[in-house]
Design a protein around this motif. Structure first.
Motif, PDB file in Angstrom:
ATOM      1  N   THR A 154       1.206  -1.056   0.170  1.00  0.00           N
ATOM      2  CA  THR A 154      -0.116   0.450  -0.053  1.00  0.00           C
ATOM      3  C   THR A 154       0.637   0.955  -0.094  1.00  0.00           C
ATOM      4  N   SER A 155       0.317   2.102  -0.340  1.00  0.00           N
ATOM      5  CA  SER A 155       0.877   3.565  -0.668  1.00  0.00           C
ATOM      6  C   SER A 155       1.330   3.628   0.867  1.00  0.00           C
ATOM      7  N   ASP A 156       1.971   4.822   0.770  1.00  0.00           N
ATOM      8  CA  ASP A 156       2.583   5.491   2.035  1.00  0.00           C
ATOM      9  C   ASP A 156       1.654   7.241   2.238  1.00  0.00           C
ATOM     10  N   VAL A 157       0.965   7.123   1.340  1.00  0.00           N
ATOM     11  CA  VAL A 157       0.338   8.842   1.791  1.00  0.00           C
ATOM     12  C   VAL A 157      -0.171   9.326   2.984  1.00  0.00           C
ATOM     13  N   ALA A 158      -0.064  10.038   3.121  1.00  0.00           N
ATOM     14  CA  ALA A 158      -0.600  10.238   4.660  1.00  0.00           C
ATOM     15  C   ALA A 158      -0.322  12.179   5.153  1.00  0.00           C
ATOM     16  N   SER A 159      -0.752  12.686   5.660  1.00  0.00           N
ATOM     17  CA  SER A 159      -0.768  14.103   6.337  1.00  0.00           C
ATOM     18  C   SER A 159       0.464  13.960   7.728  1.00  0.00           C
ATOM     19  N   VAL A 160       1.336  14.539   7.537  1.00  0.00           N
ATOM     20  CA  VAL A 160       2.860  14.538   8.470  1.00  0.00           C
ATOM     21  C   VAL A 160       2.640  15.281   9.442  1.00  0.00           C
ATOM     22  N   HIS A 161       2.117  16.648   9.364  1.00  0.00           N
ATOM     23  CA  HIS A 161       1.929  17.416   9.751  1.00  0.00           C
ATOM     24  C   HIS A 161       1.780  17.338  11.565  1.00  0.00           C
ATOM     25  N   GLN A 162       1.394  16.439  12.409  1.00  0.00           N
ATOM     26  CA  GLN A 162       1.285  15.974  13.814  1.00  0.00           C
ATOM     27  C   GLN A 162       2.174  15.889  13.805  1.00  0.00           C
ATOM     28  N   PRO A 163       3.071  14.787  13.524  1.00  0.00           N
ATOM     29  CA  PRO A 163       4.923  14.934  14.022  1.00  0.00           C
ATOM     30  C   PRO A 163       5.077  15.755  14.750  1.00  0.00           C
ATOM     31  N   VAL A 164       5.050  16.556  13.466  1.00  0.00           N
ATOM     32  CA  VAL A 164       6.043  17.433  13.173  1.00  0.00           C
ATOM     33  C   VAL A 164       5.465  18.824  13.823  1.00  0.00           C
ATOM     34  N   LEU A 165       4.522  18.746  14.135  1.00  0.00           N
ATOM     35  CA  LEU A 165       4.068  19.966  14.722  1.00  0.00           C
ATOM     36  C   LEU A 165       4.276  19.907  16.331  1.00  0.00           C
ATOM     37  N   ALA A 166       3.836  18.554  17.068  1.00  0.00           N
ATOM     38  CA  ALA A 166       4.285  17.730  17.644  1.00  0.00           C
ATOM     39  C   ALA A 166       6.241  18.648  18.179  1.00  0.00           C
ATOM     40  N   LEU A 167       6.280  18.796  17.302  1.00  0.00           N
ATOM     41  CA  LEU A 167       7.777  18.585  17.265  1.00  0.00           C
ATOM     42  C   LEU A 167       8.454  20.430  17.892  1.00  0.00           C
ATOM     43  N   THR A 168       7.468  20.987  16.989  1.00  0.00           N
ATOM     44  CA  THR A 168       8.605  22.483  17.289  1.00  0.00           C
ATOM     45  C   THR A 168       7.002  23.002  18.137  1.00  0.00           C
ATOM     46  N   SER A 169       5.818  22.158  18.906  1.00  0.00           N
ATOM     47  CA  SER A 169       5.253  22.578  19.873  1.00  0.00           C
ATOM     48  C   SER A 169       6.347  21.834  21.489  1.00  0.00           C
ATOM     49  N   ALA A 170       7.276  21.258  21.270  1.00  0.00           N
ATOM     50  CA  ALA A 170       7.593  21.053  22.464  1.00  0.00           C
ATOM     51  C   ALA A 170       9.313  21.358  21.874  1.00  0.00           C
ATOM     52  N   GLY A 171       9.676  22.280  21.245  1.00  0.00           N
ATOM     53  CA  GLY A 171      10.965  22.905  21.491  1.00  0.00           C
ATOM     54  C   GLY A 171      11.758  22.731  20.858  1.00  0.00           C
ATOM     55  N   VAL A 172      11.495  21.230  20.287  1.00  0.00           N
ATOM     56  CA  VAL A 172      12.958  21.137  19.716  1.00  0.00           C
ATOM     57  C   VAL A 172      13.070  21.601  18.574  1.00  0.00           C
ATOM     58  N   VAL A 173      14.609  21.913  18.890  1.00  0.00           N
ATOM     59  CA  VAL A 173      15.185  22.024  17.192  1.00  0.00           C
ATOM     60  C   VAL A 173      15.700  21.716  15.929  1.00  0.00           C
ATOM     61  N   LEU A 174      14.927  22.160  15.098  1.00  0.00           N
ATOM     62  CA  LEU A 174      14.895  21.165  13.771  1.00  0.00           C
ATOM     63  C   LEU A 174      15.973  22.152  12.624  1.00  0.00           C
ATOM     64  N   HIS A 175      17.008  22.067  12.328  1.00  0.00           N
ATOM     65  CA  HIS A 175      17.271  23.211  11.068  1.00  0.00           C
ATOM     66  C   HIS A 175      16.468  22.809   9.475  1.00  0.00           C
ATOM     67  N   CYS A 176      16.180  21.699   9.456  1.00  0.00           N
ATOM     68  CA  CYS A 176      14.986  21.579   8.291  1.00  0.00           C
ATOM     69  C   CYS A 176      14.714  20.744   7.584  1.00  0.00           C
ATOM     70  N   MET A 177      13.583  20.548   7.184  1.00  0.00           N
ATOM     71  CA  MET A 177      12.462  18.999   6.546  1.00  0.00           C
ATOM     72  C   MET A 177      12.684  19.136   5.569  1.00  0.00           C
ATOM     73  N   ARG A 178      12.301  18.572   5.264  1.00  0.00           N
ATOM     74  CA  ARG A 178      12.029  17.760   3.409  1.00  0.00           C
ATOM     75  C   ARG A 178      10.585  16.919   3.103  1.00  0.00           C
ATOM     76  N   ASP A 179      10.244  17.009   2.547  1.00  0.00           N
ATOM     77  CA  ASP A 179       9.286  15.976   2.273  1.00  0.00           C
ATOM     78  C   ASP A 179       9.676  14.807   1.096  1.00  0.00           C
ATOM     79  N   LEU A 180       9.508  13.591   1.228  1.00  0.00           N
ATOM     80  CA  LEU A 180      10.502  12.798  -0.045  1.00  0.00           C
ATOM     81  C   LEU A 180       9.228  12.340  -1.754  1.00  0.00           C
ATOM     82  N   THR A 181       8.931  13.085  -1.700  1.00  0.00           N
ATOM     83  CA  THR A 181       8.006  12.869  -3.254  1.00  0.00           C
ATOM     84  C   THR A 181       9.079  12.880  -4.865  1.00  0.00           C
ATOM     85  N   ARG A 182       8.957  13.594  -5.647  1.00  0.00           N
ATOM     86  CA  ARG A 182       9.505  12.749  -6.488  1.00  0.00           C
ATOM     87  C   ARG A 182      10.644  12.806  -6.455  1.00  0.00           C
TER      88      ARG A 182
END
Lengths: 365, 365
Positions: free
Chosen positions: A220-248
């Protein structure tokens, strides 16, 4: 503003910026090829030679999957994608769920909370209304899951033979609700590269559905909205330098883009990159490297090493990211080797990844 | 929230609202027809039976050409349109200029200052790169004129035979920079109906360009961004009750929509509605009523009578609206005659306009 920054538009998605480059002249007989939409070198040529020269007066400091806009005291992110996937329905999703999660993920990768979507449908005459209803239901369901509202839309119908059932465009507005700056420019030697889960399922799933390539597979495809885990990181104050989705272009293309944009190098550990047995098998059968296969629910996070454990702990609590794992790190490049992504096999032998010139699979999103 | 309010989405453009209506069941063999995208009754059925049931949990108070969003202390308008016009190039414009001015005008009709556009291109394999360059140049030029920035975009390429050269989607973000509420709900008996110029040129121009219908004509499309005259009105403090651009379905359809949404009646003076000799002649030749023909740079303003002269004076100073003229007024309907639009001929004989069930011309925008 380095020329390389426009490379971050690898998905065929472009965000406008001034490169100060003169465009290459356009040959009057040259025609658009499928690979111009594939996210590889030809897409980049289209962006460099056709789009950027005309839009050179627009916002300078944009890069990534969307544009950051200052509106009043708010920082908004605005992003768009058209979806032309074939087939429209596939195991794990359909063009409707894809058109929501694809744009939601673009906003999330910019660190924004997705809020609103527009929906533009181009329907081919003769398309079954019941199929349309199924797709619209899927859009509504995915939007509800993602917490976004579809607030405006448009419907066009084109003559039979001048479409392919249904094309969808969504544009999304998100709001940045934290003070972090999450861009390729933040990437620093020593940063860890964390992958959100196994790779290649979306592209291999679509491939297996295509006419004449029907594997008897549970994939099955992995298609999914992933904003919840990402926002959980920023909400928790975790420092992120860069993110990128792995599409085409998949993991390899995305990382090459980021390495080039940041003018740093990445080393990856081949053994830990999760690939399902089915994806591996289909890849071996067809000679397609899962590293280059599109995903629709997978992304990488590049972050300081002291954040690694917090990130893995938080991602592990979400279905869409429970397989997250550290796959490599950012290193200072040797002179002249900026932008290199090398992958080590089990024996510690490195292999440099290269950018595909065209695309492996047309119309996978 | 009356059911009728969803009727304001006549262009095939829908803005989500809850009608409290149960959808009509979808017949499993029913297929999409060209007229489903034409802005008439079938478009409305598609909206009522497919879109609204699924999006019923979205913002309630939206209507018109876009959605009004509260973001921080700002009121934004968000709107989208796809452009599938055939032919791509026509006298007075091309799909590029149309895709900018169409969305800019949707924002302007909501009283917003257009700020940002997204751009989604779906290109058919084999499309000439030089034609693409011409269209992109046209987009850039119209965006510059309209004062909007194209800040994010996406390119997809579909296989030869699965497109029609080029389809474009634009989504726009505008900001409401005044305190007026400009919606059909503000329309009041006694209001004047002001038309911004002569009607029918865009649709008749496209028709005359279509294969086999080549008139030897100087007719050019009226395609234009009209936010400048509109914003000049709101900046000057002129009170406006409602605005509407006269795209798919033309003047007649737009006014019928507004009359129905406001549950009032409109009377028009046939003699003063400006129609060029060429549009008149083509209309008579082909039996097409210019009242129902699409425009891409024309709109109506409905405003209190004491504002009429100020509006006409200001509109007269802009090229795109220099032919503005009062064509009728809003009246209190007789019981049971809400939503009536009647047009008087030179002898004072009224004729009631009716909604077209399908569309006269497919793919004019």
């Amino acid at each position: 503003m380095a020329e390389l920054e426009s490379k971050s538009t690898f998905t065929g998605q472009f965000t406008v910026q001034f490169t100060g480059q003169c465009p290459a002249p356009i040959n009057s007989n040259e025609r658009v090829q499928l690979a111009h939409g594939g996210g590889g070198k030809l897409t980049q040529q289209l962006i460099d030679n056709v789009f950027l020269p005309h839009f050179s007066n627009a916002a300078l400091n944009q890069q990534g999957d969307g544009a950051v806009l200052d509106v009043g005291s708010q920082k908004l992110v605005f992003s768009t994608d058209s979806y032309v996937i074939n087939p429209l329905f596939f195991p794990g999703g359909d063009i409707g769920s894809l058109s929501v999660s694809g744009t939601v993920n673009d906003l999330a990768m910019m660190g924004a909370t997705p809020k609103y979507l527009s929906l533009g449908l181009i329907i081919e005459e003769g398309f079954l209304l019941s199929d349309l209803d199924t797709v619209v239901a899927s859009i509504a369901s995915e939007a509800k899951k993602a917490g976004v509202q579809v607030v405006t839309g448009d419907t066009k119908v084109v003559d039979k033979g001048h479409g392919d059932g249904l094309y969808i465009n969504t544009a999304g507005i998100g709001v940045i609700e934290h003070n972090q700056v999450i861009t390729p420019a933040q990437i620093t030697p020593g940063d860890k590269i964390i992958l959100s889960g196994d790779i290649g399922r979306h592209g291999m799933c679509i491939l297996s559905q295509r006419e004449g390539l029907s594997f008897n597979s549970e994939l099955t495809s992995d298609v999914a909205s992933v904003h919840q885990p990402v926002l959980a990181l920023t909400s928790a104050g975790v420092v992120l330098h860069c993110m990128r989705d792995l599409t085409r272009g998949g993991l390899a293309t995305s990382l090459l883009e980021l390495a080039q944009t940041s003018a740093l190098s990445f080393t990856l550990n081949s053994d830990v990159i999760p690939v399902s047995n089915e994806v591996q098998a289909i890849g071996e059968l067809l000679g397609i490297d899962p590293l280059y296969v599109a995903n629709e629910g997978r992304f990488v996070i590049i972050a300081p090493p002291e954040q690694e454990q917090s990130i893995l702990d938080i991602l592990a609590t979400y279905d869409a990211t429970q397989g997250a794992i550290t796959i490599g790190e950012v290193v200072t490049p040797k002179p002249g080797e900026e932008g290199l992504v090398s992958i080590m096999n089990a024996y510690g032998v490195p292999r440099a990844l290269s950018m595909l010139s065209g695309e492996q699979l047309p119309r996978i999103c």
